[in-house]
Write a protein that holds these residues in place. Sequence first.
Motif, PDB file in Angstrom:
ATOM      1  N   GLY A   1       0.701  -1.313   0.015  1.00 42.75           N
ATOM      2  CA  GLY A   1       0.087  -0.015  -0.138  1.00 42.75           C
ATOM      3  C   GLY A   1       1.051   1.253   0.088  1.00 42.75           C
ATOM      4  N   ASN A   2       0.349   2.039  -0.660  1.00 36.76           N
ATOM      5  CA  ASN A   2       1.125   3.570  -0.745  1.00 36.76           C
ATOM      6  C   ASN A   2       0.384   4.589  -0.121  1.00 36.76           C
ATOM      7  OD1 ASN A   2       3.243   2.468  -2.278  1.00 36.76           O
ATOM      8  ND2 ASN A   2       2.241   2.667  -4.289  1.00 36.76           N
ATOM      9  N   ASP A   3      -0.865   4.540   0.327  1.00 38.50           N
ATOM     10  CA  ASP A   3      -1.461   5.455   0.872  1.00 38.50           C
ATOM     11  C   ASP A   3      -1.293   5.864   2.476  1.00 38.50           C
ATOM     12  OD1 ASP A   3      -2.815   5.444  -1.576  1.00 38.50           O
ATOM     13  OD2 ASP A   3      -4.772   4.242  -0.551  1.00 38.50           O
ATOM     14  N   VAL A   4      -1.379   7.072   2.546  1.00 37.16           N
ATOM     15  CA  VAL A   4      -0.835   7.298   4.194  1.00 37.16           C
ATOM     16  C   VAL A   4      -2.224   8.083   4.688  1.00 37.16           C
ATOM     17  CG1 VAL A   4       0.318   9.060   5.504  1.00 37.16           C
ATOM     18  CG2 VAL A   4       1.488   7.786   3.604  1.00 37.16           C
ATOM     19  N   TYR A   5      -2.473   7.720   6.099  1.00 39.76           N
ATOM     20  CA  TYR A   5      -3.761   8.039   6.293  1.00 39.76           C
ATOM     21  C   TYR A   5      -3.695   9.080   7.656  1.00 39.76           C
ATOM     22  CZ  TYR A   5      -5.455   3.945   3.864  1.00 39.76           C
ATOM     23  OH  TYR A   5      -5.784   3.260   2.910  1.00 39.76           O
ATOM     24  N   LEU A   6      -4.335   9.993   7.754  1.00 36.66           N
ATOM     25  CA  LEU A   6      -4.300  10.935   8.886  1.00 36.66           C
ATOM     26  C   LEU A   6      -5.477  10.612   9.854  1.00 36.66           C
ATOM     27  CD1 LEU A   6      -3.207  13.309  10.673  1.00 36.66           C
ATOM     28  CD2 LEU A   6      -4.413  14.773   8.830  1.00 36.66           C
TER      29      LEU A   6
END
Length: 117
Positions: free
Chosen positions: A18-23
């Motif tokens: 996965g390449n997404d970052v979550y805040l």
Amino acid sequence: ARMDFKAGDPIIDAPARGNDVYLLRSGFVQVVKSSPMGRKTIVTTLGPGDLLGEMSMLLGEGRTADVVALSDGELIRIRAQQFQVGKGVDPKVLARINLNLAAILARRLRATTNLVA
């Protein structure tokens, strides 16, 4: 992109790529690491303002742990391309992410240094 979640929902599954970052905007999640023998260890609990998925994005490798929702909440999903270029991301959000990322890395370095010392 904003994403709502409910208590018990899986947020991140290791070792998926996965390449997404979550805040994490609201709610609480638990980071859980599974051993090859299936033993689960709670690594940490995260809350509003914390980041998820940054290691995978920075290293270009699979996820290192599972993340499960402890409560209802909301995430902001930021694609790796947006994070790296800043395109399409509110500058205040990007600044907060960068500060959180620096703090996360500093805490991990301190913890590792304390283990070695």
